[in-house]
Design an enzyme around this catalytic site. Structure first.
Site, short mmCIF file in Angstrom:
data_model
loop_
_atom_site.label_atom_id
_atom_site.label_comp_id
_atom_site.label_asym_id
_atom_site.label_seq_id
_atom_site.Cartn_x
_atom_site.Cartn_y
_atom_site.Cartn_z
N CYS A 84 -5.07 -13.89 1.45
CA CYS A 84 -3.96 -14.81 1.73
C CYS A 84 -3.89 -15.39 3.13
CB CYS A 84 -2.64 -14.12 1.42
SG CYS A 84 -2.37 -13.96 -0.34
N ALA A 135 2.33 -6.93 -0.76
CA ALA A 135 1.07 -6.72 -0.04
C ALA A 135 0.22 -5.78 -0.88
CB ALA A 135 1.35 -6.13 1.34
N LEU A 179 3.19 -13.46 9.94
CA LEU A 179 2.62 -12.11 9.93
C LEU A 179 1.23 -12.11 10.57
CD1 LEU A 179 3.72 -11.02 6.35
CD2 LEU A 179 4.52 -10.04 8.51
N PRO A 182 -8.38 -20.68 -4.34
CA PRO A 182 -9.26 -20.47 -3.19
C PRO A 182 -9.34 -21.69 -2.28
CG PRO A 182 -10.55 -20.85 -5.19
CD PRO A 182 -9.12 -20.79 -5.62
N SER A 208 1.31 -18.42 -7.97
CA SER A 208 0.20 -18.58 -7.03
C SER A 208 0.74 -19.22 -5.76
CB SER A 208 -0.86 -19.53 -7.59
OG SER A 208 -1.37 -19.05 -8.79
C1 UDX Z 1 -3.22 -14.39 -6.05
C2 UDX Z 1 -2.40 -15.65 -6.00
O1 UDX Z 1 -2.13 -16.12 -7.26
C3 UDX Z 1 -3.02 -16.63 -5.09
O2 UDX Z 1 -2.30 -17.78 -4.97
C4 UDX Z 1 -3.05 -15.95 -3.78
O3 UDX Z 1 -3.31 -16.82 -2.77
C5 UDX Z 1 -4.03 -14.84 -3.86
O4 UDX Z 1 -3.52 -13.93 -4.75
P1 UDX Z 1 -4.89 -13.06 -7.25
O5 UDX Z 1 -4.04 -12.51 -8.31
O6 UDX Z 1 -5.18 -12.20 -6.10
O7 UDX Z 1 -4.30 -14.43 -6.78
O8 UDX Z 1 -6.23 -13.68 -7.77
P2 UDX Z 1 -7.28 -13.05 -8.73
O9 UDX Z 1 -7.26 -11.58 -8.61
O10 UDX Z 1 -8.51 -13.82 -8.49
O11 UDX Z 1 -6.70 -13.39 -10.18
C6 UDX Z 1 -6.62 -14.65 -10.74
C7 UDX Z 1 -6.97 -14.56 -12.22
O12 UDX Z 1 -6.75 -15.82 -12.84
C8 UDX Z 1 -8.43 -14.19 -12.51
O13 UDX Z 1 -8.47 -13.03 -13.31
C9 UDX Z 1 -8.97 -15.42 -13.27
O14 UDX Z 1 -9.90 -15.09 -14.27
C10 UDX Z 1 -7.71 -16.02 -13.84
N1 UDX Z 1 -7.83 -17.45 -14.16
C11 UDX Z 1 -8.28 -18.32 -13.24
C12 UDX Z 1 -7.43 -17.90 -15.41
O15 UDX Z 1 -7.03 -17.11 -16.27
N2 UDX Z 1 -7.49 -19.24 -15.68
C13 UDX Z 1 -7.97 -20.15 -14.79
O16 UDX Z 1 -8.01 -21.33 -15.09
C14 UDX Z 1 -8.38 -19.67 -13.53
C1 UDX Z 2 -0.20 -10.36 2.76
C2 UDX Z 2 1.31 -10.37 3.00
O1 UDX Z 2 1.70 -9.21 3.74
C3 UDX Z 2 2.06 -10.45 1.70
O2 UDX Z 2 3.45 -10.54 1.93
C4 UDX Z 2 1.58 -11.69 0.98
O3 UDX Z 2 2.24 -11.87 -0.23
C5 UDX Z 2 0.09 -11.62 0.75
O4 UDX Z 2 -0.57 -11.48 2.00
P1 UDX Z 2 -1.99 -8.55 2.02
O5 UDX Z 2 -2.99 -9.59 2.37
O6 UDX Z 2 -2.09 -7.86 0.72
O7 UDX Z 2 -0.52 -9.16 2.07
O8 UDX Z 2 -2.04 -7.41 3.14
P2 UDX Z 2 -1.37 -7.16 4.57
O9 UDX Z 2 -0.81 -5.81 4.55
O10 UDX Z 2 -0.49 -8.25 4.99
O11 UDX Z 2 -2.65 -7.10 5.53
C6 UDX Z 2 -3.46 -8.23 5.80
C7 UDX Z 2 -4.52 -7.89 6.82
O12 UDX Z 2 -3.96 -7.65 8.10
C8 UDX Z 2 -5.33 -6.63 6.49
O13 UDX Z 2 -6.69 -6.85 6.75
C9 UDX Z 2 -4.75 -5.61 7.43
O14 UDX Z 2 -5.65 -4.57 7.72
C10 UDX Z 2 -4.45 -6.46 8.64
N1 UDX Z 2 -3.43 -5.89 9.54
C11 UDX Z 2 -2.16 -5.68 9.07
C12 UDX Z 2 -3.73 -5.62 10.87
O15 UDX Z 2 -4.86 -5.82 11.31
N2 UDX Z 2 -2.74 -5.11 11.69
C13 UDX Z 2 -1.48 -4.89 11.24
O16 UDX Z 2 -0.65 -4.44 12.06
C14 UDX Z 2 -1.18 -5.17 9.91
#
Ligand code: UDX
Ligand code: UDX
Length: 459
Positions: free
Chosen positions: A273, A165, A224, A94, A132
């Site tokens: 992201c 995504a 993007l 984060p 990550s």
């Molecule tokens: C991902 C990517 O890894 C991150 O870099 C990106 O920017 C956002 O998406 P995401 O899978 O979406 O993260 O995060 P989250 O759903 O919060 O899952 C992370 C998990 O890691 C959580 O379940 C948390 O409990 C776990 N965690 C965190 C551990 O197991 N050990 C730790 O020390 C910290």
């Molecule tokens: C994004 C990237 O697409 C993915 O490749 C990366 O690994 C993680 O971040 P995500 O955040 O899951 O994925 O969703 P994405 O589909 O990219 O949408 C992001 C945001 O943009 C959403 O709030 C979506 O509603 C918005 N969006 C997307 C728009 O407002 N207009 C568009 O045309 C497309």
């Protein structure tokens, strides 16, 4: 190195789907996902796959097919690290909420904890994969932690950023545009490439150095997000002229140099992201004293904040400059359709702004429950939890949420919103009945014929 056991630390939106697909496509590899959050692991192990902690179309089926065969979820982190040749780090990163780089830099605390954990318990050589999204040169930090254990264990570090995504994660994983692997050791790179080669054609598996790989991930997201901010900027101009942003998007999207994707004007992008990664890019640029570069990318975020604010300002001014005591029905809370993820969702910020104007907010989202809505608002710390509870109510039914409302605000582009009986909704609302379509998903002519005062983005 032949890979027979994979460990993934972090059972989240990235780790969960990615490992499920790797397990499905590699029946001979045992894939174990570990997490410090026991509740989350229990949910992944729930017999009823409709209770998985993450909603993604197609995910439950893959988990059902592989779980207990070669896909496992556990809190036994040390044991799993020990028995695996390859360890993915997929914990959250984060934006820092304290100290240096507050509000900008990524908090790498969890990534570092993972590296230390691996260093402590490993007794055999390991390939450590950064999944990550990390600021450029994080691999250096991981490397220095791993290489200073004083043990006779060899670690290779790879960067393998995720481009999936949410909402289309399974499809994106099954059929990726490319898989990117950055590393120093050719042997380690090939070990990981072999895992993907079970289903991804070799010409889509790119090999680069670690830093290019890390920077490519941030850059892809920045590009993007920049497209969305660009079209959103034009949407405001359209509203002041007689141009229609959908027509403009179509016209420019047919230019093959521009392309049609990511040109949907909206209330602003959300998700875990885009904002975080751009802030990261800005922070890195500033730390190298590249002011112009930093300012350039920061503007993408400034425009996005402006777009969210503009939407709520417009709603307030249209409702005769006051929403105090009025019921505003929000359809959608997730940051996009087909996910239960609400991180950085525009809905949170729009609701917060309307609440500061004393509106009563009523929320319905097909996949997000009332507790999550409260938690998201409380996290902003704008007002007391008690006040949020009093002013914001969640509903399980689209007709209940809109009953007696002064206005409907569409925040997420869920397909089901298009199928509602809008005449029935109109009949139950206060008049004049307003719709603010933040996703341009309803038919303006149909809505106006029913009697709605309908407004959308960029028209
Ligand atoms: C991902 C990517 O890894 C991150 O870099 C990106 O920017 C956002 O998406 P995401 O899978 O979406 O993260 O995060 P989250 O759903 O919060 O899952 C992370 C998990 O890691 C959580 O379940 C948390 O409990 C776990 N965690 C965190 C551990 O197991 N050990 C730790 O020390 C910290
Ligand atoms: C994004 C990237 O697409 C993915 O490749 C990366 O690994 C993680 O971040 P995500 O955040 O899951 O994925 O969703 P994405 O589909 O990219 O949408 C992001 C945001 O943009 C959403 O709030 C979506 O509603 C918005 N969006 C997307 C728009 O407002 N207009 C568009 O045309 C497309």
């Amino acid at each position: 190195m032949k890979i027979t056991n994979i460990c993934c630390i972090g059972a989240g939106y990235v780790g969960g789907p990615t490992m499920a697909v790797i397990a499905k496509k590699n029946p001979n590899i045992k894939v174990t996902i570990v997490d410090i959050n026991a509740e989350r692991i229990a949910a992944w192990n729930d017999e009823d796959v409709s209770n998985l902690p993450i909603y993604e179309p197609g995910l439950a089926e893959i988990v059902e097919e592989t779980r207990g065969k070669n896909l496992f979820f556990t809190t036994e982190i040390d044991k799993t690290i020990k028995e695996s040749e390859m360890i993915f780090i997929s914990v959250n990163t984060p934006t820092k909420t304290y100290g240096k780089g507050k509000g900008m830099a990524a908090d790498l605390k969890y990534v570092e904890l993972c590296a230390r954990n691996i260093a402590e318990v490993a007794t055999t050589d390991k390939i450590v994969v950064e999944k990550s999204t990390l600021p450029v040169r994080t691999a250096q930090a991981i490397k220095s932690i791993l290489h200073n254990t004083g043990k006779d264990v060899k670690f290779s570090i790879l960067s393998n950023p995720e481009f999936l995504a949410e909402g289309t994660a399974v499809q994106d994983l099954l059929n990726p545009d490319r898989v990117l692997i950055g590393g120093e050791s050719e042997e380690a790179i090939e070990s990981l490439a072999n895992v993907y080669a079970s289903w991804v054609p070799q010409d889509r598996i790119l090999r680069t150095n670690v830093w290019s790989s890390e920077l490519s991930k941030l850059t892809a997201n920045a590009f993007l997000a920049q497209r969305i901010s660009s079209i959103n900027a034009i949407s405001e101009l359209c509203e002041h002229t007689e141009a229609d942003v959908n027509e403009v998007a179509k016209a420019i999207g047919m230019d093959s140099r521009i392309g049609p994707k990511f040109l949907n004007a909206s209330i602003g992008f959300g998700g875990s992201c885009f904002q975080k990664d751009i802030l990261n890019l800005v922070y890195i640029a500033r730390s190298y004293n590249l002011q112009a570069v930093a300012d350039y990318w920061e503007q993408v975020i400034i425009l996005n904040d402006h777009q969210k604010r503009r939407f709520s300002d417009n709603l307030i001014s249209t409702l005769y400059n006051t929403v105090s005591g009025k019921k505003i029905a929000m359809l959608g809370w997730a940051f996009k359709k087909d996910t239960n993820d609400t991180r950085e969702s525009a809905a949170i910020y729009v609701a917060d702004h309307l609440l500061s104007e004393q509106a009563n907010i009523a929320v319905y989202d097909p996949k997000v429950n009332g507790e999550k809505v409260q938690a998201d608002l409380n996290y902003l710390n704008t007002r007391s939890e008690a006040e949020n509870k009093e002013l914001v109510k969640s509903y399980n039914d689209p007709y209940e949420v809109t009953k007696d409302a002064h206005a409907v605000a569409i925040m997420t582009e869920w397909d089901e919103f298009k199928t509602y009986d809008w005449q029935k909704i109109y009949d139950q609302m206060k008049k004049p009945a307003f719709i603010f379509d933040g996703r341009n998903i309803l038919d303006p002519i149909e809505m106006k014929n029913i009697g709605f005062e309908y407004s959308s983005i960029g028209k």
